[in-house]
Structures are given as structure tokens and as C-alpha cells.
Design an enzyme around this catalytic site. Structure first.
Site, PDB file in Angstrom:
ATOM      1  N   GLU A 100       0.642  -1.399   0.061  1.00 53.85           N
ATOM      2  CA  GLU A 100      -0.081  -0.139  -0.032  1.00 53.85           C
ATOM      3  C   GLU A 100       1.134   1.298  -0.211  1.00 53.85           C
ATOM      4  OE1 GLU A 100      -2.455  -1.137   3.145  1.00 53.85           O
ATOM      5  OE2 GLU A 100      -3.590  -2.653   2.058  1.00 53.85           O
ATOM      6  N   SER A 216      -4.864 -11.906   2.886  1.00 49.87           N
ATOM      7  CA  SER A 216      -5.915 -12.461   3.193  1.00 49.87           C
ATOM      8  C   SER A 216      -5.773 -13.690   4.022  1.00 49.87           C
ATOM      9  CB  SER A 216      -6.813 -12.664   1.868  1.00 49.87           C
ATOM     10  OG  SER A 216      -7.005 -11.504   1.059  1.00 49.87           O
TER      11      SER A 216
HETATM   12  C1  PEP Z   1      -1.366  -6.569   5.045  1.00 50.26           C
HETATM   13  O1  PEP Z   1      -1.931  -5.569   4.836  1.00 50.26           O
HETATM   14  O2  PEP Z   1      -0.213  -6.873   5.059  1.00 50.26           O
HETATM   15  C2  PEP Z   1      -2.484  -7.856   4.688  1.00 50.26           C
HETATM   16  C3  PEP Z   1      -2.068  -8.980   4.311  1.00 50.26           C
HETATM   17  O3  PEP Z   1      -3.796  -7.566   4.423  1.00 50.26           O
HETATM   18  P1  PEP Z   1      -4.980  -8.638   4.430  1.00 50.26           P
HETATM   19  O4  PEP Z   1      -4.647  -9.619   5.373  1.00 50.26           O
HETATM   20  O5  PEP Z   1      -6.141  -7.880   5.029  1.00 50.26           O
HETATM   21  O6  PEP Z   1      -4.937  -9.266   2.973  1.00 50.26           O
END
Ligand code: PEP
Length: 255
Positions: A100, A216
């Protein structure tokens, strides 16, 4: 190679969600649920929540991390926070190079490298995120991308300093999308990262090196992912904001 040589690290990435009061409340809920963990437990929170998180976790087995840091020790960088400042308030971990940050805030492999250098110099432990986009996976260049990100980030990092680096393999297409890499895909890339570490450092360094999976990971799929030889823990976004789900993942990583 022997997975038993490594202690798993389960880290929550709370992103931009909670106020200090909400941070305290969620930690209070989580603490009893993860107190018997046989893995390292880390929660990474926004800068303004660090004090609340450190206070709430004092005396517990939960360690606190920040979600980013700047590469300079100090100076005219309005809105930024240095690694030295994080160390000064007692923060031991920092996430660097999250997708991000790369996607929305202009983070490049070179700025990731600079931040890693600053974090190591300040005595922090780094959770370094690497990962390919869906296009890159379709073009069959996943390992090339991961190798490039890793090599640039770790340039000049000594074998001694490597002990304070964790790599989180986070396929960009799996982050916050509900789509998870299969356990086989995660193991393949994590194993590739370990082989790269062996080639850059030594086999012994690689055998001791923690490579997490992130994307996820949740209470349902964690056990299968964490059972894989090269998956030494997880960096967890969404599911880490729910105490029971996070505790289930921690339990799955506890040997
Ligand atoms: C993350 O932000 O590092 C991440 C893995 O998010 P999520 O588990 O929501 O996919």
C-alpha cells in the site's frame, strides 16, 4: 532445511483503522487469547496509537511495531517519523515496503532500501514486504520481481543485521482482496526467498531466516498455510482486527 530451527512470527497490520482508545480496547481483548502463544506476536499500529499500544501490552508477550518510518535521522520532512524516534519511544518492530505504501505513496525499491538501512541503524527489527502484482504473476516473473525487491532492500545489510530482518511475502493481488495464494504458491515463493537468502548470505543464515506469508490470511486458511515448510508466520491485515480470529491464527502458528 528445518522449519523447527525458526520461531514463527505472527504480526497484525492494523493499518489506518483504530483510535488510541480503540487500540487499547482491542489489545485488552486479545491479550488473554494469545498469552500462551508459542510464536512471536507483533501488532503494528499507526504512529498516534503507538503509546497506547505500548502501554496496553506492557508485561505481555505482544510486541509493538510501526507501519513505516522515514530514512533520515532527522530534518525537514514534514509529517514523517524517523526510525530513531520509534526506537526512542520503545517500539521494537517496523513494517517497511508494504504494497500500500508502494502503490499509494510513491515508495520505490530504493526508498525501501533507505528505510531498511535507517531502521537497522536505529536498532529496530524490520518486517520487509515484497510481492508481485497480478500482471507480473501472469507474465511468469514473480521470482524475478521478488529477487529484485529483496536484493535492493538488503544491499549492504550484514549477516549480523539480517537477524533483525523478517521478509513478508505478500502477493499484491491477495492483499485485502479476500483472495489468498494457495499454500503451495506461498511455499514456493517463500522457499525461493530462502534460497535467495542462502545465495546472498549462507545456508545457515537462510535456515534461521523467518519468511512470513501475507495476503488474506485468516482463521480458516492459516493452519494450512502455516504448515508449509517455508511459511514461518504471517503478516495479517483484516483478520488481525478481530481478536478471536487473530488468536486462532496465533494458535495455528504455535508449535
Ligand atoms: C497486509 O496488509 O499486510 C495484509 C496481508 O492484509 P490482508 O490480510 O487484509 O490481506
Amino acid at each position: 532445511m528445518n522449519k523447527a530451527l525458526r520461531k514463527a512470527v505472527i504480526a497484525g497490520n492494523w493499518k489506518m483503522n483504530n483510535t488510541p482508545d480503540e487500540t487499547k480496547a482491542l489489545i485488552t481483548e486479545m491479550k488473554p487469547l494469545v498469552k500462551d502463544a508459542d510464536c512471536d506476536v507483533v501488532l503494528c499500529v499507526p504512529f498516534v496509537d503507538l503509546y497506547a499500544a505500548l502501554e496496553a501490552t506492557a508485561g505481555s508477550n505482544i510486541k509493538i511495531g510501526a507501519e513505516n518510518c522515514h530514512w533520515a535521522e532527522k530534518g525537514a520532512f514534514t509529517g514523517e517519523v524517523s526510525a530513531k524516534m520509534l526506537a526512542a519511544v520503545g517500539v521494537p518492530y517496523v513494517i517497511i515496503g508494504h504494497s500500500e505504501r508502494r502503490q499509494y505513496f510513491g515508495e520505490t525499491d530504493v526508498t525501501v532500501h533507505n528505510r531498511v538501512r535507517a531502521a537497522l541503524d536505529a536498532g529496530l527489527t524490520v518486517i520487509l514486504c515484497v510481492g508481485e502484482t497480478l500482471d507480473q504473476r501472469k507474465q511468469n516473473i514473480t521470482m524475478e520481481i521478488i529477487a529484485m525487491q529483496t536484493k535492493i532492500a538488503l544491499a549492504g545489510v550484514s549477516a549480523e543485521e539480517l537477524k533483525r530482518i523478517i521478509i513478508a511475502y505478500e502477493p499484491v493481488w491477495a492483499i485485502g482482496t479476500g483472495e489468498t495464494a494457495t499454500a503451495e504458491q506461498a511455499d514456493e515463493v517463500n522457499g525461493g526467498i530462502r534460497a535467495l537468502i542462502a545465495s546472498l548470505y549462507s545456508q545457515a543464515d537462510a535456515d534461521a531466516f523467518v519468511v512470513q506469508y501475507g495476503g488474506s490470511m485468516n482463521a480458516k486458511n492459516a493452519a494450512e498455510l502455516l504448515a508449509k515448510e517455508h511459511v514461518d508466520g504471517g503478516l495479517i491485515g483484516g483478520a488481525s482486527l478481530n481478536a478471536a480470529d487473530f488468536a486462532t491464527i496465533v494458535a495455528a502458528a504455535s508449535k
